[in-house]
Design an enzyme around this catalytic site. Structure first.
Site, PDB file in Angstrom:
ATOM      1  N   CYS A   1       0.832  -1.201   0.000  1.00 32.47           N
ATOM      2  CA  CYS A   1       0.000   0.000   0.000  1.00 32.47           C
ATOM      3  C   CYS A   1       0.872   1.259   0.000  1.00 32.47           C
ATOM      4  O   CYS A   1       2.040   1.232   0.383  1.00 32.47           O
ATOM      5  CB  CYS A   1      -0.947   0.006   1.201  1.00 32.47           C
ATOM      6  SG  CYS A   1      -0.112   0.229   2.786  1.00 32.47           S
TER       7      CYS A   1
ATOM      8  N   ASP B   1       2.170   7.065  15.473  1.00 29.66           N
ATOM      9  CA  ASP B   1       1.481   5.809  15.158  1.00 29.66           C
ATOM     10  C   ASP B   1       1.480   4.775  16.286  1.00 29.66           C
ATOM     11  O   ASP B   1       0.435   4.300  16.699  1.00 29.66           O
ATOM     12  CB  ASP B   1       2.083   5.212  13.874  1.00 29.66           C
ATOM     13  CG  ASP B   1       1.309   3.997  13.382  1.00 29.66           C
ATOM     14  OD1 ASP B   1       0.074   4.011  13.491  1.00 29.66           O
ATOM     15  OD2 ASP B   1       1.933   3.050  12.904  1.00 29.66           O
TER      16      ASP B   1
ATOM     17  N   CYS C   1     -17.440  15.143   3.881  1.00 27.07           N
ATOM     18  CA  CYS C   1     -17.873  13.879   3.244  1.00 27.07           C
ATOM     19  C   CYS C   1     -19.307  13.966   2.734  1.00 27.07           C
ATOM     20  O   CYS C   1     -19.654  13.351   1.722  1.00 27.07           O
ATOM     21  CB  CYS C   1     -17.741  12.711   4.217  1.00 27.07           C
ATOM     22  SG  CYS C   1     -16.035  12.214   4.538  1.00 27.07           S
TER      23      CYS C   1
ATOM     24  N   CYS D   1     -21.686  11.385   0.487  1.00 27.01           N
ATOM     25  CA  CYS D   1     -20.857  10.419  -0.243  1.00 27.01           C
ATOM     26  C   CYS D   1     -20.595   9.174   0.618  1.00 27.01           C
ATOM     27  O   CYS D   1     -20.208   9.279   1.777  1.00 27.01           O
ATOM     28  CB  CYS D   1     -19.525  11.064  -0.633  1.00 27.01           C
ATOM     29  SG  CYS D   1     -18.393   9.933  -1.472  1.00 27.01           S
TER      30      CYS D   1
ATOM     31  N   CYS E   1     -10.269   2.244   0.014  1.00 27.28           N
ATOM     32  CA  CYS E   1     -11.137   3.313   0.539  1.00 27.28           C
ATOM     33  C   CYS E   1     -10.516   4.699   0.364  1.00 27.28           C
ATOM     34  O   CYS E   1     -11.190   5.706   0.541  1.00 27.28           O
ATOM     35  CB  CYS E   1     -11.498   3.058   2.005  1.00 27.28           C
ATOM     36  SG  CYS E   1     -10.098   3.119   3.136  1.00 27.28           S
TER      37      CYS E   1
ATOM     38  N   ARG F   1       6.242  -6.891  10.303  1.00 24.51           N
ATOM     39  CA  ARG F   1       5.784  -8.174  10.829  1.00 24.51           C
ATOM     40  C   ARG F   1       6.644  -9.341  10.345  1.00 24.51           C
ATOM     41  O   ARG F   1       6.331 -10.493  10.614  1.00 24.51           O
ATOM     42  CB  ARG F   1       4.320  -8.413  10.426  1.00 24.51           C
ATOM     43  CG  ARG F   1       3.338  -7.437  11.062  1.00 24.51           C
ATOM     44  CD  ARG F   1       3.025  -7.767  12.479  1.00 24.51           C
ATOM     45  NE  ARG F   1       2.030  -8.830  12.600  1.00 24.51           N
ATOM     46  CZ  ARG F   1       1.720  -9.420  13.743  1.00 24.51           C
ATOM     47  NH1 ARG F   1       2.351  -9.081  14.852  1.00 24.51           N
ATOM     48  NH2 ARG F   1       0.809 -10.362  13.786  1.00 24.51           N
TER      49      ARG F   1
END
Length: 379
Positions: free
Chosen positions: A97, A134, A188, A191, A243, A295
């Protein structure tokens, strides 16, 4: 001390060190978020990668006694790859990604926050500061939303007017009482594209995610992937951008502001078959610098097997048989057995039957049976 002037100086300085957006928020308890997190916990929607203590996630004072403000930062990352290699029938490729392109963003943001800390301490030597990216306790998106970085979209990403949702977030808690910024109005509207196209229905409703069904989470798990998700993974090796790519706010958004975020096409869109037999050392050398490697190689290899099954890649049959017969890890052996069934080359039936006679692991035996069932019940 003039807090307005200090805030202005920090904003100006942030531009010189490669921070694309900065905002200031109060360090009050995130009351609404606390209720939302409790509900997520009750529903079993959390990924398990989060800080488990909801109080720590929502009360900055528990992390820095005397906290008065939080400084939120955002750095824009690219959404398009230059010279992306094509996947061919002979050499199928997987994809990482966009948030895993380039150098691991944790290091990039920590370095920016470190510079910001040093600048603030020059101005206010006795200031108390605590930065996180994060993996810290606070919910990055809630902080960014309160600080006016962007609004929290229905896809559960922070969407900025300037860069869309293609931004990394970080924050710094401090005891300096800065004047807070105003949150941005949600754009948004009606939508629902992200909810409609989510491959697994992980977006339960606008702003609510069942992480246990989210492909971004599933690609990071280490065990067998549930049958219902195997066909949904596609060629994703790590993460999922669906998304984000369908979001109208991201249309035309592609920023190349940080050289260290530029993707190496051969790393983020690698050939699948070589991944199946890569050593730990080779994996670390090739992928160790990107966040998608955190990972280790097993989830990436399992996902590569699923991607080859997705492509029904008959050129991978010998590689998969080798894994089935020789790999020491049940998840890899079993996933390879299922993939062989999915690819549909009937000539492998005797090899699966032979592997079944030699196999001792119950879960792998189930996967071999699934593979055989797929082969014996072809149209």
């Amino acid at each position: 001390m003039d807090m307005v002037a200090l805030k202005k100086e920090i904003i100006e300085y942030s531009k010189t060190i490669g921070i694309d957006k900065i905002g200031f928020a109060s360090a009050d308890v995130f009351t609404e978020l606390k209720e939302r997190l409790r509900r997520q916990q009750e529903l079993g929607y959390q990924s398990g990668f989060e800080e488990p203590d909801i109080e720590k996630r929502t009360n900055p004072s528990l992390l820095l006694p005397g906290a008065k403000s939080i400084i939120a930062i955002a750095l824009a990352y690219p959404s398009k790859m230059k010279n992306a290699p094509r996947s061919t029938r002979e050499e199928r490729r997987g994809i990482f990604c966009r948030a895993s392109w380039g150098k691991d963003y944790h290091h990039i943001l920590r370095e920016r926050l470190q510079k910001l800390e040093e600048f603030i301490l020059e101005k206010v030597p006795n200031a108390q500061l605590k930065s996180m990216v994060d993996t810290g306790e606070l919910a990055d998106r809630a902080v960014a939303e309160r600080a006016g970085i962007g609004w929290s979209g229905k896809n559960c990403s922070i969407i900025t007017p300037e860069f869309g949702s293609y931004v990394y977030l970080g924050e710094m808690i401090t005891n300096i009482p800065f004047p807070p910024d105003t949150p941005i109005e949600d754009r948004c509207g009606t939508c629902n594209k992200c909810i409609e196209v989510c491959p697994t229905g992980a977006l339960v409703q606008g702003g609510q995610l069942n992480a246990q069904r989210c492909i971004a989470f599933l690609t990071q798990t280490k065990g067998f992937l549930a049958d219902e998700f195997r066909d949904k993974i596609g060629n994703r090796l790590y993460g999922c951008d669906t998304c984000q790519t369908v979001c109208p706010e991201n249309k035309g958004k592609d920023f190349h502001l940080h050289p260290e975020m530029e993707p190496d096409p051969e790393i983020v869109k690698p050939k699948l078959k070589p991944l199946l037999h890569i050593s730990n050392r080779e994996f670390k050398e090739k992928f160790g610098s990107i966040s998608g490697s955190w990972r280790g190689k097993k989830p990436i290899q399992r996902n590569a097997i699923l991607a080859l099954a997705h492509y029904k890649d008959k050129t991978a049959v010998s590689d998969l048989l080798k894994l089935l017969n020789e790999d020491s890890r049940p998840v890899i052996r079993g996933t390879a057995a299922w993939a062989l069934g999915k690819i549909g080359e009937k000539s492998v039936i005797p090899f699966l039957e032979e592997a079944k006679r030699a196999e001792k692991d119950e879960e792998v035996l189930k996967e071999i049976d699934k593979g055989l069932h797929l082969l014996l019940n072809q149209d």
